[in-house]
Design a protein around this motif. Structure first.
Motif, PDB file in Angstrom:
ATOM      1  N   PHE A 197       0.694  -1.235   0.116  1.00 23.00           N
ATOM      2  CA  PHE A 197       0.016   0.093   0.163  1.00 23.00           C
ATOM      3  C   PHE A 197       0.973   1.125  -0.011  1.00 23.00           C
ATOM      4  O   PHE A 197       1.775   1.262   0.948  1.00 23.00           O
ATOM      5  N   THR A 198       0.640   2.219  -0.783  1.00 21.13           N
ATOM      6  CA  THR A 198       1.399   3.189  -1.235  1.00 21.13           C
ATOM      7  C   THR A 198       0.575   4.468  -1.692  1.00 21.13           C
ATOM      8  O   THR A 198       0.496   5.164  -2.443  1.00 21.13           O
ATOM      9  N   THR A 211       8.954   1.615  -8.944  1.00 22.99           N
ATOM     10  CA  THR A 211       7.742   1.191 -10.068  1.00 22.99           C
ATOM     11  C   THR A 211       6.705   0.862  -9.296  1.00 22.99           C
ATOM     12  O   THR A 211       6.415   0.135  -8.273  1.00 22.99           O
ATOM     13  N   PHE A 212       5.521   1.507  -9.637  1.00 17.02           N
ATOM     14  CA  PHE A 212       4.063   1.182  -9.173  1.00 17.02           C
ATOM     15  C   PHE A 212       3.423   0.264 -10.162  1.00 17.02           C
ATOM     16  O   PHE A 212       3.594   0.151 -11.302  1.00 17.02           O
ATOM     17  N   TRP A 268      -4.554  -0.687  -7.534  1.00 18.82           N
ATOM     18  CA  TRP A 268      -5.515  -0.515  -6.514  1.00 18.82           C
ATOM     19  C   TRP A 268      -6.912  -0.626  -7.057  1.00 18.82           C
ATOM     20  O   TRP A 268      -7.412  -0.062  -7.826  1.00 18.82           O
ATOM     21  N   ASP A 269      -7.737  -1.718  -6.328  1.00 21.06           N
ATOM     22  CA  ASP A 269      -9.170  -2.005  -6.851  1.00 21.06           C
ATOM     23  C   ASP A 269      -9.964  -2.372  -5.594  1.00 21.06           C
ATOM     24  O   ASP A 269     -10.598  -3.510  -6.019  1.00 21.06           O
ATOM     25  N   GLY A 310      -2.262   1.436  -4.380  1.00 20.60           N
ATOM     26  CA  GLY A 310      -1.642  -0.015  -4.699  1.00 20.60           C
ATOM     27  C   GLY A 310      -0.287   0.018  -4.375  1.00 20.60           C
ATOM     28  O   GLY A 310       0.441   0.676  -3.698  1.00 20.60           O
ATOM     29  N   SER A 311       0.358  -1.218  -4.830  1.00 23.36           N
ATOM     30  CA  SER A 311       1.816  -1.609  -4.520  1.00 23.36           C
ATOM     31  C   SER A 311       2.679  -0.908  -5.371  1.00 23.36           C
ATOM     32  O   SER A 311       2.568  -0.266  -6.338  1.00 23.36           O
ATOM     33  N   ALA A 312       3.971  -1.017  -4.628  1.00 21.55           N
ATOM     34  CA  ALA A 312       5.176  -0.672  -5.353  1.00 21.55           C
ATOM     35  C   ALA A 312       6.527  -1.480  -4.989  1.00 21.55           C
ATOM     36  O   ALA A 312       6.530  -1.960  -4.062  1.00 21.55           O
ATOM     37  N   GLN A 313       7.414  -1.634  -6.102  1.00 22.23           N
ATOM     38  CA  GLN A 313       8.845  -1.968  -5.768  1.00 22.23           C
ATOM     39  C   GLN A 313       9.738  -0.946  -5.702  1.00 22.23           C
ATOM     40  O   GLN A 313       9.721  -0.160  -6.455  1.00 22.23           O
TER      41      GLN A 313
END
Length: 454
Positions: A175-176, A216-217, A221-222, A232-235
Motif C-alpha cells: 500500500f502506497t 515502480t508502481f 488498487w481496486d 496500490g503496491s510499489a517495488q
C-alpha cells in the motif's frame, strides 16, 4: 524481482488534469486567514461533489484531482509563509481535510496523507532538514506520497558500496497511498544488520523523487472504496539516498540523534495520521447524511400503509418528510454527529496546540520538552475520537438507505460509496485495539506504548 518497465511505460487510465485548469488562475491568490482556508476547502469539495459517484466508478488514477488540490493551494496550508505557504495550524488543516472529504472521500484522504508526509520532516528531521524540505515542498507546491506500510516487511537499507555517504533502499510495499501521483515519496526502511551490525535494525525515513527509476508502481488498487487514492503496491529497487537526507540522523557518525528521534515528540507522527483518518471519516459521514437528506426531501415516498389495524386513528404520512421514523432517524444521527464533531474538534485543537508549543526550526527547537504523558494523553483523546467516528460513521452510512428507500440504491445516486469508503479504511487497523487502549487508560491510567498504529 523488480519489473523492467518504468512508471511511464505502464498503461493505466488517468484522469485529465486539464479539466481543472481554470482553477489555477481562479485560486491563484492564497486565503489570508483560517476562515478563508476552510472556505477554499469547501470550494474544492463543491467542484468534486457533483460527479464524485461517476468519477469513482471510472476508477482512474487521480492526476486531475491532485492538480485541483495544487491549484487550490491546500497542499501548502501548513507550509511556512516565508516559503509561500499558508502558515496555518494543524487544527485548520484537519478542517480542510474534512471539508474536501465531504466532496470526495478519496481526495480528502489524499490531501490528509500528503499533509502528514509533507510535515514528517518537522517531526523527525533536524532543523536544517526541516528548513530544506519545508522550503522545497511549499515553494514548489509539491504533492507528497508515502511507501510506509508497517504490516509489510521493512524496506532493507544497505550501505552503498561505491559511496560511504549514501545508503540504498530495496523492497516492496503493498500500500502506497498517493505515491504514484506524487512528486516526492517518503521511504521508510530498517538498516541491514549485515551492512550495519551495530544498528540493531534501526529505522530511517527519507524523501526521494517519485521519478527515481528504482521506484515502480503496479497501479493495482481496486478496493471496494476510496477508489481514487491510488493506494496500490510499489517495488523499490536500489534507490540511493544520501545520509544527509536520513531524517533525524547524524550524517557524519551515521547514528540517530537522540535529542530528535529518542524523544516522545518523534512518536507524534502516529497520532497525527490517526487524526487524519478520523477527520476524513467524519467528512465522509457528514456528506452521506447531507446527500441522503437532499434525496429524502426530493425523491423519497411516504409509506402508504399503517400497521395498527382497524383501530388505527393516524392517517398515513402525506410526505416522506412527515414520516415519524424518518424524522427520528435523521434527528438521532444529526445529534450523534454533532457530538462526534465536537470530540474530533477537541482532539484537533489538542494536537495542534502541541505542535504550536513545541517546534523544530531555524529559530527554536524545544521538541525534547514534550513528555511521554503529554504524548499519551493526546493519543488517547485521538483514539477516543476515532472510536466514536468509526461507530457513528458505519451506522449512518448504512442507515441512510432506511430513510431514502429502495430507489436510492440506484448506482446513479451514489449513496453506497460513503459506506464503501468508510468500510475500506476503517479496517486499516482494528478499532478493537483502540477500545482496549482507551479502556486501559480509563481503568488503569496507562498511556499506550507508541507503536506504528498508536
Amino acid at each position: 524481482m523488480a519489473s523492467s518497465k518504468s512508471n511511464q511505460d505502464i498503461v493505466h487510465p488517468s484522469s485529465d488534469p486539464s479539466i481543472y485548469q481554470d482553477y489555477e488562475s481562479k485560486w491563484s491568490t492564497l486565503p489570508s486567514d483560517s476562515a478563508g482556508w476552510v472556505q477554499r476547502a469547501k470550494d474544492v469539495a463543491a467542484v468534486l461533489a457533483p460527479d464524485a459517484a461517476a468519477r469513482e466508478k471510472a476508477n482512474k488514477t487521480p492526476r486531475a484531482e491532485v492538480a485541483l488540490l495544487k491549484h487550490s493551494g491546500l497542499l501548502k496550508i501548513l507550509g511556512p509563509k516565508e516559503y509561500g505557504g499558508g502558515g496555518q495550524a494543524w487544527s485548520v488543516a484537519y478542517q480542510a481535510i474534512r471539508e474536501v472529504a465531504k466532496g470526495d472521500g478519496s481526495i480528502g484522504m489524499l490531501l490528509g496523507y500528503h499533509l502528514l508526509w509533507a510535515f514528517s520532516s518537522s517531526i523527525l528531521g533536524t532543523p536544517s532538514q526541516i528548513a530544506k524540505w519545508t522550503a522545497l515542498i511549499t515553494s514548489q507546491n509539491l504533492f507528497v506520497g508515502g511507501a510506509v506500510n508497517p504490516r509489510d516487511s521493512d524496506l532493507v537499507i544497505t550501505a552503498d558500496p561505491n559511496d560511504s555517504a549514501k545508503i540504498i533502499f530495496n523492497g516492496s510495499k503493498h500500500f502506497t497511498t498517493g505515491a504514484a501521483v506524487s512528486d516526492l515519496i517518503v521511504l521508510e526502511g530498517s538498516l541491514s544488520t549485515s551492512s550495519f551490525p551495530e544498528s540493531g535494525g534501526a529505522h530511517i525515513f527519507a524523501y526521494v523523487p517519485t521519478t527515481d527509476p528504482g521506484i515502480t508502481f503496479s497501479f493495482n488498487w481496486d478496493a471496494i472504496g476510496l477508489r481514487l487514492t491510488e493506494s496500490g503496491s510499489a517495488q523499490i529497487s536500489n534507490v540511493v539516498v544520501s545520509w544527509e537526507d536520513a531524517l533525524g540522523w547524524d550524517a557524519s557518525t551515521k547514528q540517530p540523534l537522540p535529542d530528535i528521534l529518542g524523544v516522545p515528540f518523534a512518536t507524534l507522527l502516529l497520532p497525527t495520521i490517526q487524526l487524519v483518518f478520523t477527520n476524513f471519516y467524519l467528512g465522509i459521514t457528514l456528506a452521506a447524511l447531507n446527500l441522503a437528506a437532499a434525496y429524502t426531501r426530493k425523491s423519497t415516498r411516504p409509506w402508504p400503509y399503517l400497521s395498527g389495524g382497524a383501530r388505527e386513528t393516524v392517517a398515513p404520512a402525506e410526505k416522506a418528510t412527515d414520516e415519524f421514523y424518518i424524522l427520528s432517524t435523521y434527528g438521532t444521527h444529526h445529534a450523534h454527529l454533532l457530538a462526534a464533531t465536537a470530540l474530533v474538534d477537541r482532539a484537533n485543537e489538542g494536537l495542534s496546540g502541541l505542535f504550536a508549543a513545541y517546534a523544530g526550526n531555524h529559530t527554536r527547537d524545544n521538541r525534547g520538552e514534550v513528555t511521554a504523558l503529554q504524548r499519551g494523553e493526546i493519543s488517547e483523546l485521538i483514539a477516543a475520537a476515532k472510536i466514536v467516528v468509526t461507530d457513528v460513521g458505519l451506522k449512518v452510512t448504512s442507515d441512510v438507505f432506511e430513510v431514502t428507500g429502495s430507489r436510492a440504491t440506484a448506482s446513479k445516486v451514489g449513496l453506497d460509496r460513503f459506506w464503501r469508503d468508510l468500510r475500506t479504511h476503517t479496517l486499516h487497523d482494528p478499532i478493537a485495539y483502540k477500545r482496549r487502549e482507551v479502556g486501559r487508560w480509563v481503568l488503569l491510567g496507562e498511556i499506550p506504548t507508541p507503536t506504528w498504529y498508536t
